[in-house]
Design a protein around this motif. Structure first.
Motif, PDB file in Angstrom:
ATOM      1  N   UNK A  88      19.112  69.433  -7.402  1.00  0.00           N
ATOM      2  CA  UNK A  88      19.553  70.815  -6.962  1.00  0.00           C
ATOM      3  C   UNK A  88      18.724  71.972  -7.102  1.00  0.00           C
ATOM      4  N   UNK A  89      17.886  71.985  -8.444  1.00  0.00           N
ATOM      5  CA  UNK A  89      17.214  73.146  -8.617  1.00  0.00           C
ATOM      6  C   UNK A  89      15.962  73.040  -7.736  1.00  0.00           C
ATOM      7  N   UNK A  90      15.476  72.008  -7.187  1.00  0.00           N
ATOM      8  CA  UNK A  90      14.423  71.968  -6.223  1.00  0.00           C
ATOM      9  C   UNK A  90      14.841  72.756  -4.911  1.00  0.00           C
ATOM     10  N   UNK A  91      16.023  72.204  -4.578  1.00  0.00           N
ATOM     11  CA  UNK A  91      16.812  72.917  -3.344  1.00  0.00           C
ATOM     12  C   UNK A  91      16.828  74.304  -3.621  1.00  0.00           C
ATOM     13  N   UNK A  92      17.333  74.797  -4.526  1.00  0.00           N
ATOM     14  CA  UNK A  92      17.394  76.021  -4.867  1.00  0.00           C
ATOM     15  C   UNK A  92      16.190  76.955  -4.471  1.00  0.00           C
ATOM     16  N   UNK A  93      15.122  76.688  -4.551  1.00  0.00           N
ATOM     17  CA  UNK A  93      13.777  77.409  -4.153  1.00  0.00           C
ATOM     18  C   UNK A  93      13.391  76.937  -2.809  1.00  0.00           C
ATOM     19  N   UNK A  94      14.372  76.111  -2.282  1.00  0.00           N
ATOM     20  CA  UNK A  94      13.819  75.555  -0.697  1.00  0.00           C
ATOM     21  C   UNK A  94      12.629  74.731  -0.867  1.00  0.00           C
ATOM     22  N   UNK A  95      12.473  74.035  -1.934  1.00  0.00           N
ATOM     23  CA  UNK A  95      11.310  72.814  -1.936  1.00  0.00           C
ATOM     24  C   UNK A  95      11.968  71.587  -1.660  1.00  0.00           C
ATOM     25  N   UNK A  96      11.430  70.553  -1.696  1.00  0.00           N
ATOM     26  CA  UNK A  96      11.843  69.143  -1.149  1.00  0.00           C
ATOM     27  C   UNK A  96      11.787  68.353  -2.649  1.00  0.00           C
ATOM     28  N   UNK A  97      13.059  67.753  -2.958  1.00  0.00           N
ATOM     29  CA  UNK A  97      13.051  66.658  -4.040  1.00  0.00           C
ATOM     30  C   UNK A  97      12.340  65.417  -3.537  1.00  0.00           C
ATOM     31  N   UNK A  98      11.796  64.551  -4.237  1.00  0.00           N
ATOM     32  CA  UNK A  98      11.110  63.360  -3.846  1.00  0.00           C
ATOM     33  C   UNK A  98      11.558  62.482  -5.138  1.00  0.00           C
ATOM     34  N   UNK A  99      12.561  61.636  -4.754  1.00  0.00           N
ATOM     35  CA  UNK A  99      13.092  60.542  -5.887  1.00  0.00           C
ATOM     36  C   UNK A  99      12.079  59.703  -6.495  1.00  0.00           C
ATOM     37  N   UNK A 100      11.998  59.676  -7.825  1.00  0.00           N
ATOM     38  CA  UNK A 100      11.336  58.545  -8.288  1.00  0.00           C
ATOM     39  C   UNK A 100      12.051  57.361  -8.956  1.00  0.00           C
ATOM     40  N   UNK A 101      11.901  56.241  -8.657  1.00  0.00           N
ATOM     41  CA  UNK A 101      12.722  55.208  -9.404  1.00  0.00           C
ATOM     42  C   UNK A 101      12.391  55.210 -10.713  1.00  0.00           C
ATOM     43  N   UNK A 102      13.291  54.246 -11.480  1.00  0.00           N
ATOM     44  CA  UNK A 102      13.342  54.306 -12.966  1.00  0.00           C
ATOM     45  C   UNK A 102      12.968  52.813 -13.409  1.00  0.00           C
ATOM     46  N   UNK A 103      12.799  52.659 -14.764  1.00  0.00           N
ATOM     47  CA  UNK A 103      12.708  51.477 -15.438  1.00  0.00           C
ATOM     48  C   UNK A 103      13.920  50.870 -15.686  1.00  0.00           C
ATOM     49  N   UNK A 104      13.930  49.657 -15.395  1.00  0.00           N
ATOM     50  CA  UNK A 104      15.219  48.799 -15.571  1.00  0.00           C
ATOM     51  C   UNK A 104      15.723  48.669 -16.976  1.00  0.00           C
ATOM     52  N   UNK A 105      14.968  48.800 -17.877  1.00  0.00           N
ATOM     53  CA  UNK A 105      15.168  48.579 -19.278  1.00  0.00           C
ATOM     54  C   UNK A 105      15.780  49.932 -19.867  1.00  0.00           C
ATOM     55  N   UNK A 106      15.325  50.962 -19.523  1.00  0.00           N
ATOM     56  CA  UNK A 106      15.803  52.254 -20.104  1.00  0.00           C
ATOM     57  C   UNK A 106      16.381  53.059 -19.272  1.00  0.00           C
ATOM     58  N   UNK A 107      16.091  53.102 -18.039  1.00  0.00           N
ATOM     59  CA  UNK A 107      16.945  53.944 -17.018  1.00  0.00           C
ATOM     60  C   UNK A 107      16.052  55.379 -16.911  1.00  0.00           C
ATOM     61  N   UNK A 108      15.051  55.614 -17.499  1.00  0.00           N
ATOM     62  CA  UNK A 108      14.004  56.757 -17.543  1.00  0.00           C
ATOM     63  C   UNK A 108      12.914  56.203 -16.299  1.00  0.00           C
ATOM     64  N   UNK A 109      12.524  57.550 -16.132  1.00  0.00           N
ATOM     65  CA  UNK A 109      11.569  57.537 -14.786  1.00  0.00           C
ATOM     66  C   UNK A 109      10.383  56.593 -14.868  1.00  0.00           C
ATOM     67  N   UNK A 110       9.994  55.879 -13.870  1.00  0.00           N
ATOM     68  CA  UNK A 110       8.970  54.808 -13.997  1.00  0.00           C
ATOM     69  C   UNK A 110       7.568  55.598 -13.777  1.00  0.00           C
ATOM     70  N   UNK A 111       6.613  55.937 -14.766  1.00  0.00           N
ATOM     71  CA  UNK A 111       5.489  56.697 -14.389  1.00  0.00           C
ATOM     72  C   UNK A 111       4.756  56.134 -13.259  1.00  0.00           C
TER      73      UNK A 111
END
Length: 380
Positions: A88-111
């Motif tokens: 949402x915050x990225x959209x607030x500034x009219x930029x484009x959010x690009x979604x990164x998948x996550x680790x299956x074990x932790x749910x945190x973003x996959x580097x």
């Protein structure tokens, strides 16, 4: 039968006394004396050069992107498995959010997923400490430094967690906190921006108050100072009432977190060995703040049926968090299969500092029985 709520804020007489003091002071609004005092205490606790107290974490994320100079059309990589505030915050500034998948074990973003998404319009990355567990910041910092990108830590759920011995909220050059009612410390609503860059903090502070300097500070100047609006700003100020509550909560944070950790440990003891559940995984180089306790159900289990059972028996529960790329508002064709799978199978069970051990035992017993009842007989 008593209901066991999914969340419950730990607010009491100390917080009430702090609010009463604000009432007596005659300055309940934002920018009174308690806001700056809170900011100093946050900066000291997290070891940063600047802290800006604001109305919520979404406001902090918005201010961070403005201060970092994100422009319309820029791309910002965001963790997918989370509440959608970063996107949402990225959209607030009219930029484009690009979604990164996550680790299956932790749910945190996959580097590696982050690295694979970097393109010519990429300007930065927002990592998320998923429901209280920090992401892989050593790898993320290496990637963002290599490509000259900014890195923001969304530590909304993670106050009190650590990564490689450092506190969540100080794991990137800019971090954003939440003090919503289900967080480890709370004022009902509230947030903060933390940064190692004093000029970035000054920019965020100015924009958080419509683009003018603190009216409280101006009122202390002899004469009649007339503020000038130097930036298009927002009404993101934190009230002195909320700041007073948070100063008390900061003093209680260790005890509150110890209680959440004890609850998580008891869940682990009671639920280990249930083959229809996967329990949270915490890597050895970090600690969890336990904003939420998510179990992952076996694919054969009907989650809706389990949730209906738990609620009928007085046990609060929720779906976990979101796979943002699947939300209609973003209209993206991206695929994040790990996040999508977690979105379908995670279940949040009661987690807060007011839980009694007898309540945890009841939750675990009810959950065990329900997942067995709602498992497909054709499970493979």
């Amino acid at each position: 039968m008593d209901t066991i709520p999914l969340v419950h804020a730990s607010l009491g007489e100390q917080e009430l006394a702090a609010v009463a003091e604000v009432f007596r002071s005659g300055w309940p609004a934002g920018q009174g004396p308690r806001g700056p005092a809170l900011e100093r205490e946050l900066a000291e606790r997290f070891g940063v050069d600047g802290a800006v107290a604001v109305s919520n974490c979404g406001a902090a994320l918005h201010l961070a992107l403005l201060a970092l100079g994100v422009r319309p059309g820029d791309e910002v990589i965001v963790a997918d498995y989370t509440f959608p505030a970063p996107a949402h915050a990225v959209r607030y500034v009219d930029a484009v959010p690009v979604f990164a998948d996550v680790r299956a074990d932790t749910g945190t973003v996959d580097p590696q997923a982050v690295a694979d998404l970097i393109g010519p319009r990429t300007v930065g990355v927002i990592a998320v400490d998923t429901v209280g567990l920090p992401a892989d910041y050593a790898d993320l910092k290496s990637i963002t430094d290599r490509y000259g990108l900014f890195l923001v830590e969304d530590a909304a759920c993670a106050v009190g967690a650590t990564y490689q011995g450092r506190p969540a909220g100080a794991l990137a050059p800019v971090a954003c906190l939440s003090f919503h009612g289900r967080k480890g410390i709370t004022s009902g609503e509230g947030g903060a921006l933390l940064t190692t860059d004093p000029s970035l903090a000054a920019d965020a502070r100015l924009r958080s108050s419509f683009g003018i300097e603190s009216i409280f500070e101006q009122a202390r100047v002899i004469g009649l100072p007339i503020p000038e609006f130097t930036e298009i700003g927002y009404n993101y100020k934190l009230s002195d009432i909320a700041a007073a509550i948070l100063r008390v909560q900061l003093g209680r944070i260790d005890a509150l977190l110890d209680r959440r950790r004890a609850c998580a440990e008891r869940y682990r003891e009671l639920l280990t060995g249930e083959e229809l559940l996967t329990l949270p995984h915490v890597p050895t180089d970090r600690t969890h703040a336990w904003q939420s306790y998510l179990v992952t159900l076996d694919p054969s289990v009907d989650r809706a049926g389990v949730a209906a059972d738990l609620r009928a028996r007085g046990v609060g529960c929720g779906h976990g968090t979101w796979a943002c790329h699947l939300q209609p508002v973003y209209e993206t064709k991206q695929q994040c299969p790990v996040s999508a799978d977690l979105f379908q199978r995670t279940l949040a069970i009661p987690m807060h500092a007011e839980l009694g051990m007898n309540q945890i035992e009841r939750v675990a017993e009810t959950l065990r029985g329900s997942v067995r009842t709602h498992a497909s007989p054709h499970r493979t």
